[in-house]
Design a protein around this motif. Structure first.
Motif, short mmCIF file in Angstrom:
data_model
loop_
_atom_site.label_atom_id
_atom_site.label_comp_id
_atom_site.label_asym_id
_atom_site.label_seq_id
_atom_site.Cartn_x
_atom_site.Cartn_y
_atom_site.Cartn_z
N LEU A 1 -58.28 -47.70 50.16
CA LEU A 1 -57.34 -47.92 50.99
C LEU A 1 -58.22 -48.47 52.45
N LEU A 2 -59.52 -48.18 52.47
CA LEU A 2 -60.04 -48.68 53.69
C LEU A 2 -60.65 -50.19 53.53
N ARG A 3 -60.42 -50.78 52.39
CA ARG A 3 -60.45 -52.27 52.14
C ARG A 3 -59.44 -53.01 52.99
N ASN A 4 -58.48 -52.18 53.38
CA ASN A 4 -57.29 -53.05 54.09
C ASN A 4 -57.73 -52.82 55.49
N SER A 5 -58.10 -53.97 56.16
CA SER A 5 -58.38 -54.21 57.47
C SER A 5 -57.31 -53.93 58.55
N ILE B 1 -55.47 -51.29 58.46
CA ILE B 1 -55.36 -49.76 58.84
C ILE B 1 -56.24 -49.74 60.01
N HIS B 2 -55.48 -49.01 61.02
CA HIS B 2 -56.34 -48.57 62.27
C HIS B 2 -56.70 -46.91 61.95
N THR B 3 -56.04 -46.36 61.28
CA THR B 3 -56.45 -44.85 61.11
C THR B 3 -56.10 -44.44 59.61
N LEU B 4 -57.05 -43.97 58.82
CA LEU B 4 -56.35 -43.42 57.35
C LEU B 4 -56.72 -41.89 57.65
N THR B 5 -55.82 -41.14 57.28
CA THR B 5 -55.83 -39.65 57.35
C THR B 5 -55.31 -39.22 56.05
N THR B 6 -55.32 -37.89 55.90
CA THR B 6 -55.06 -37.27 54.55
C THR B 6 -54.19 -35.93 54.82
N LEU B 7 -53.36 -35.58 53.77
CA LEU B 7 -52.90 -34.23 53.78
C LEU B 7 -53.22 -33.80 52.50
N PHE B 8 -54.03 -32.90 52.41
CA PHE B 8 -54.66 -32.13 51.25
C PHE B 8 -54.69 -30.67 51.33
N ASP B 9 -54.29 -29.88 50.40
CA ASP B 9 -54.59 -28.49 50.73
C ASP B 9 -56.14 -28.13 50.61
N TYR B 10 -56.50 -27.33 51.73
CA TYR B 10 -57.88 -26.70 51.66
C TYR B 10 -57.82 -25.74 50.30
N TYR B 11 -56.86 -25.04 49.88
CA TYR B 11 -56.71 -24.13 48.88
C TYR B 11 -56.86 -25.18 47.60
N LEU C 1 -66.90 -34.67 55.02
CA LEU C 1 -65.87 -35.67 54.38
C LEU C 1 -66.20 -37.04 55.22
N VAL C 2 -66.05 -36.69 56.51
CA VAL C 2 -66.29 -38.02 57.53
C VAL C 2 -67.69 -38.79 57.42
N SER C 3 -68.59 -37.65 57.27
CA SER C 3 -69.87 -38.17 57.12
C SER C 3 -70.25 -38.98 55.78
N ALA C 4 -69.61 -38.66 54.54
CA ALA C 4 -69.65 -39.12 53.54
C ALA C 4 -68.89 -40.25 53.48
N ILE C 5 -67.92 -40.68 54.19
CA ILE C 5 -67.14 -41.66 53.86
C ILE C 5 -67.61 -42.77 54.96
N SER C 6 -68.01 -42.04 56.12
CA SER C 6 -68.94 -43.11 57.05
C SER C 6 -68.22 -44.33 57.61
N ASP C 7 -66.86 -44.12 57.96
CA ASP C 7 -65.94 -45.06 58.53
C ASP C 7 -65.26 -44.51 59.66
N THR C 8 -65.33 -45.07 60.68
CA THR C 8 -64.62 -44.42 62.00
C THR C 8 -63.12 -44.11 61.77
N ARG C 9 -62.65 -45.14 60.98
CA ARG C 9 -61.03 -45.11 60.85
C ARG C 9 -60.65 -43.91 60.08
N PHE C 10 -61.49 -43.26 59.29
CA PHE C 10 -60.97 -42.06 58.44
C PHE C 10 -61.29 -40.76 59.14
N VAL C 11 -59.87 -40.14 59.36
CA VAL C 11 -59.79 -38.91 60.15
C VAL C 11 -59.09 -37.76 59.02
N PRO C 12 -59.77 -37.28 58.24
CA PRO C 12 -59.43 -36.26 57.06
C PRO C 12 -58.59 -35.02 57.61
N HIS C 13 -57.79 -34.49 57.10
CA HIS C 13 -57.08 -33.37 57.43
C HIS C 13 -56.50 -32.75 56.09
#
Length: 224
Positions: free
Chosen positions: A69-73, A75-85, A113-125
Motif C-alpha cells: 500500500l505504501l508504494r502508492n505515493s 497516500i498521505h497517511t496509512l492507518t489500520t483497524l486491527f484487534d489487539y486481541y 510497528l512504526v519502527s519496523a515499517i519506518s515510513d512517516t505515513r504509517f499510523v497503526p491503530h
C-alpha cells in the motif's frame, strides 16, 4: 494542503470493521477533510482465482500488505483497524511488551510497528482489545436492541468492573466478543455490533474509549 495530500487509507481486519468504517468512521473523517480509501487485508494470494480477505495469522503477511500500500505515493497517511486481541504473536513489540497497563502495552506495540515499517505515513491503530470493545461502550444501545434480555446489564457490569470498555480484557474466554457470545445466543457480530456502535455515535464513542480518541486526535494533527 490540498485534498490530494489528505488521502487516508484504512487497512482493515475484516468485514465487520468495514461496516463500522462505512457507517461511523468514514463520514466523520470525511467531514474532517480526509479523502478516504479502504481495503481488507489480503490473507491468501493463490496462483489462480481471487485472493482471500479478512484476518491475519502472521506479521509477514500483514507487513507485505502494508508495504504494498505504501508504494502508492498518493497516500498521505496509512492507518489500520486491527484487534489487539489475537494480533500475530510474531509482530514487532508483541514479544517484549512491558509489565504495565493495557494502554501502555498497546502503545508499545504500535510504536514497534512504526519502527519496523519506518515510513512517516504509517499510523497503526490496534483496537483495545477488539472491535467488540466499542460495542461495550454502547450499553444503552444494546438495551434498545435486546429489550427483555439482560445483555446490556451484564455488559455494563463488565465495563464498570474493568474501569472502562477498552479495559475489558483479551483473555481467550473473557475478551469482549467471547462475553457477548456467552451472554446472548442471538447476538450477531456482523449486524448487531455495528448497529449499536452507529447508534451510539462517534462523539460518545470517543468519550468512552481514550485509545480510540487519541488515534483520531493524532489523525487530526496530520491534516495541518
Amino acid at each position: 494542503m490540498t485534498a490530494e495530500y489528505r488521502h487516508l487509507h484504512l487497512l482493515l481486519e475484516g468485514q465487520t470493521e468495514e461496516t463500522v468504517v462505512n457507517n461511523v468512521l468514514e463520514p466523520y473523517l470525511q467531514d474532517r477533510g480526509w479523502t478516504i480509501t479502504k481495503s481488507i487485508v489480503t490473507t491468501k494470494r493463490p496462483a489462480t482465482g481471487p485472493a482471500s480477505h479478512g484476518g491475519v495469522s502472521s506479521w509477514a503477511k500483514l507487513e507485505r500488505e502494508i508495504r504494498l500500500l505504501l508504494r502508492n505515493s498518493d497516500i498521505h497517511t496509512l492507518t489500520t483497524l486491527f484487534d489487539y486481541y489475537g494480533f500475530p504473536a510474531d509482530s514487532p513489540g508483541m514479544g517484549d511488551r512491558p509489565a504495565a497497563s493495557a494502554y501502555d502495552r498497546v502503545d508499545h506495540v504500535e510504536k514497534a510497528l512504526v519502527s519496523a515499517i519506518s515510513d512517516t505515513r504509517f499510523v497503526p491503530h490496534l483496537i483495545m482489545h477488539e472491535l467488540e470493545t466499542w460495542v461495550f461502550a454502547a450499553t444503552e444501545q444494546l438495551g434498545w436492541l435486546f429489550s427483555g434480555n439482560d445483555l446490556a446489564r451484564r455488559v455494563l457490569k463488565d465495563v464498570e468492573d474493568a474501569g472502562g470498555p477498552e479495559l475489558v480484557n483479551d483473555g481467550l474466554d473473557t475478551a469482549p466478543s467471547k462475553r457477548l457470545a456467552r451472554y446472548c445466543d442471538s447476538y450477531s457480530k456482523t449486524s448487531d455490533g455495528p448497529l449499536a456502535i452507529a447508534d451510539l455515535g462517534i462523539d460518545a464513542l470517543r468519550a468512552r474509549c481514550p485509545h480510540l480518541d487519541s488515534w483520531l486526535t493524532h489523525l487530526d494533527t496530520r491534516l495541518s
